[in-house]
Structures are given as C-alpha cells and as structure tokens.
Write a protein that holds these residues in place. Sequence first.
Motif, PDB file in Angstrom:
ATOM      1  N   ARG A 161       0.830  -1.199   0.000  1.00  0.00           N
ATOM      2  CA  ARG A 161       0.000   0.000   0.000  1.00  0.00           C
ATOM      3  C   ARG A 161       0.871   1.259   0.000  1.00  0.00           C
ATOM      4  O   ARG A 161       0.600   2.219  -0.731  1.00  0.00           O
ATOM      5  CB  ARG A 161      -0.917  -0.014   1.231  1.00  0.00           C
ATOM      6  CG  ARG A 161      -2.010   1.047   1.190  1.00  0.00           C
ATOM      7  CD  ARG A 161      -2.970   0.855   2.340  1.00  0.00           C
ATOM      8  NE  ARG A 161      -2.395   1.264   3.607  1.00  0.00           N
ATOM      9  CZ  ARG A 161      -2.928   0.986   4.794  1.00  0.00           C
ATOM     10  NH1 ARG A 161      -4.036   0.285   4.864  1.00  0.00           N
ATOM     11  NH2 ARG A 161      -2.367   1.402   5.905  1.00  0.00           N
ATOM     12  N   ARG A 162       1.927   1.243   0.801  1.00  0.00           N
ATOM     13  CA  ARG A 162       2.822   2.399   0.833  1.00  0.00           C
ATOM     14  C   ARG A 162       3.553   2.566  -0.497  1.00  0.00           C
ATOM     15  O   ARG A 162       3.778   3.696  -0.956  1.00  0.00           O
ATOM     16  CB  ARG A 162       3.832   2.225   1.966  1.00  0.00           C
ATOM     17  CG  ARG A 162       3.213   2.328   3.359  1.00  0.00           C
ATOM     18  CD  ARG A 162       4.163   1.847   4.416  1.00  0.00           C
ATOM     19  NE  ARG A 162       3.545   1.848   5.734  1.00  0.00           N
ATOM     20  CZ  ARG A 162       3.891   1.018   6.725  1.00  0.00           C
ATOM     21  NH1 ARG A 162       4.855   0.125   6.521  1.00  0.00           N
ATOM     22  NH2 ARG A 162       3.274   1.070   7.889  1.00  0.00           N
ATOM     23  N   ALA A 165       1.348   4.351  -2.902  1.00  0.00           N
ATOM     24  CA  ALA A 165       1.277   5.776  -2.588  1.00  0.00           C
ATOM     25  C   ALA A 165       2.538   6.502  -3.054  1.00  0.00           C
ATOM     26  O   ALA A 165       2.476   7.596  -3.640  1.00  0.00           O
ATOM     27  CB  ALA A 165       1.072   5.982  -1.085  1.00  0.00           C
ATOM     28  N   ASN A 169       2.979   9.485  -5.915  1.00  0.00           N
ATOM     29  CA  ASN A 169       3.656  10.743  -5.610  1.00  0.00           C
ATOM     30  C   ASN A 169       4.817  11.004  -6.560  1.00  0.00           C
ATOM     31  O   ASN A 169       5.022  12.138  -7.016  1.00  0.00           O
ATOM     32  CB  ASN A 169       4.153  10.731  -4.164  1.00  0.00           C
ATOM     33  CG  ASN A 169       3.086  11.165  -3.170  1.00  0.00           C
ATOM     34  OD1 ASN A 169       2.482  12.212  -3.328  1.00  0.00           O
ATOM     35  ND2 ASN A 169       2.835  10.352  -2.165  1.00  0.00           N
ATOM     36  N   SER A 223       0.939   7.715   2.325  1.00  0.00           N
ATOM     37  CA  SER A 223      -0.458   7.482   2.659  1.00  0.00           C
ATOM     38  C   SER A 223      -1.295   7.327   1.396  1.00  0.00           C
ATOM     39  O   SER A 223      -1.408   8.260   0.600  1.00  0.00           O
ATOM     40  CB  SER A 223      -0.995   8.648   3.500  1.00  0.00           C
ATOM     41  OG  SER A 223      -2.388   8.526   3.667  1.00  0.00           O
ATOM     42  N   LEU A 224      -1.879   6.166   1.219  1.00  0.00           N
ATOM     43  CA  LEU A 224      -2.752   5.955   0.067  1.00  0.00           C
ATOM     44  C   LEU A 224      -4.013   6.815   0.138  1.00  0.00           C
ATOM     45  O   LEU A 224      -4.441   7.336  -0.904  1.00  0.00           O
ATOM     46  CB  LEU A 224      -3.117   4.477  -0.050  1.00  0.00           C
ATOM     47  CG  LEU A 224      -3.866   4.096  -1.322  1.00  0.00           C
ATOM     48  CD1 LEU A 224      -3.030   4.376  -2.562  1.00  0.00           C
ATOM     49  CD2 LEU A 224      -4.282   2.626  -1.274  1.00  0.00           C
ATOM     50  N   THR A 227      -3.386  10.049  -1.556  1.00  0.00           N
ATOM     51  CA  THR A 227      -2.910  10.085  -2.941  1.00  0.00           C
ATOM     52  C   THR A 227      -3.813   9.363  -3.940  1.00  0.00           C
ATOM     53  O   THR A 227      -3.649   9.548  -5.150  1.00  0.00           O
ATOM     54  CB  THR A 227      -1.505   9.453  -3.034  1.00  0.00           C
ATOM     55  OG1 THR A 227      -1.562   8.114  -2.499  1.00  0.00           O
ATOM     56  CG2 THR A 227      -0.488  10.254  -2.246  1.00  0.00           C
TER      57      THR A 227
END
Length: 297
Positions: A161-162, A165, A169, A223-224, A227
């Motif tokens: 998940r990170r 994100a 980004n 943080s998903l 984003t």
Amino acid sequence: MDFEDTLWTLLGLALILLMLADVFHTLLYPHGSGPVGRAIMRGFWLLTRKVRGGASSIAAPLAMAAVIAAWASLAAIGWALLYLPHLPDGFIYGDGVPRGGNFAEALYVSIVALSTVGFGEIVAAHPLLRLVMAFQAVAGFGLLTATVSWILQMYPALSRRRALAHQLNLFREAAGTDGISALDPGHAATLLESMAENVASVSIDLVSFHESYYFHEVEQRGSLPATIAYAHGLASDAQGTGNAELQFAGRMLQAALDDLAEVLRGKFGHLGTTSLDVFDSYALHHKHRRAPETGSS
C-alpha cells in the motif's frame, strides 16, 4: 456434575469455540475477520481518533496486541471453566502443593497448559481430562505460531500500500502539472497499467487482511488515502485522450479504482455514489487531505 458444574462447562466450551472461530476467520478465512478482532480493531481506531482528534499511528499495532491478548484470555478462561468442576479431586497434586478448588486454581492450571510450560505439580487424574489438557497445549502452540504468522503477513500488505502511494507521488512530481500529457502515450499506458495492477493488489490486501485498513501513515507521502484521488484523475485524463492504447490503460486503472472503492464501501462503510466520493471519505477518515487532481480534459 450438578447444574452449576454443567453451566460452567458449557460456558467454557462457548468461550473456546468463540476463540477458535475468531482465529479461523481472522487468520485462515481469506475474505473476512472474526467478530472479536474486528470489534477490537475498530474500537481502538475510534478511541484514538476521539482522544487525539485524528487517527493514530499506534492504534493498529496496539489493537493487534489487544486482539492476541483477547484470544489468549478466551482460551485460558474457557479451559479454566472446563477444569473448575473437577478441582481438586480430578487432579493429582505434587508433594507440598496446596489443594484448591476455586477459579484462580483452575485458571493457573489452564495457563500452564496453554503456555505448554507444564510444571507438572498439578496433573489431571482422569484420562479424559488429560486428553483435554493435551489438546489445550496443542492449541496454545498453534495460537502462538498463528499470531506470529499473522503479524508477518500484515506488514507486506502495508508495504504494498505504501509503495503504491509513493509511486503515485513520484509520478505526480515527475509529470508536474502536465500530467500524462507530459509522457509518450505508450510509456504512459505502461505506467498506468502498472498502477492498475498495484491498486488491485491493495484491494485484495484489504479484503484478505481487514486489519491493515486501520494502520495510519504518519507521512502523507506514504499514505494511500492522501494520494488515491490523484490516480482517479490520471484514469480520467487517460480516457479523454485520443490514443487507443492510453484509453485502454485508463479504463484498466479506472476499473481497479472502482473495485477498490467498492471494497472501501462494502467492508468499511465509506459512503459515496462515485468512486471519487468514496476516496474523499477514505481520506477524511484517515485525516489526510486529498492530493491535488490532474487537470481534466
């Protein structure tokens, strides 16, 4: 056994079955979580949000520890209630060990068996009781290994998940305000297809590891919730281009995002008629602002 002893036995069996069912649904069943674990995770999440005014990065780790403690407590108390009607006559005591027939004594016997320590100063006399204690020792060992596996499985899901994100980004920083128009269509399509695959992995993780939802990222960059709306803008922009390959990649990404929104809506109660509405609720729930969207065509 009299009526009271039967009642304690039935209550003990109920607690043991509750523990086993919760462990099964949390660790073995791939599409859900047990009622005890789910209630504890959500309770810690809501409590820290209320006390701190926002989601806490320590809420989920503390909640996982509380879930493990709850499983161990249910098992220890449940088996103690099974032993209670048979104390002290149903057990053989070592020399110098005082005989007791209260709940504290039963809980001690249960904890010793559950932890597989086996001091040996109090042992069951009846063959059936010995079998019950042996099964408890096996269950205790299984519970220990299962909880370790649970922890080890959780953090790869969080890493995926990170990583998504961070990917979003990095794409936003590299593309700037031009978004996908700054890239060659073929290259942009490849990147969007990779994002769609990663979004699908996150959706599967949220279904398989329900508890991972409650982990809050301190930094917005990882943080998903902060984003994911940017990915929605990329999918919309790609579908509005005149390139067939890029349009297809945009539709893939949009489909993956719609699946993620459906998981967030169905599993975690986020409201919204569109995927973007759900993502807004997701960001608000985690107290992270939504990332700026790309310019729509």
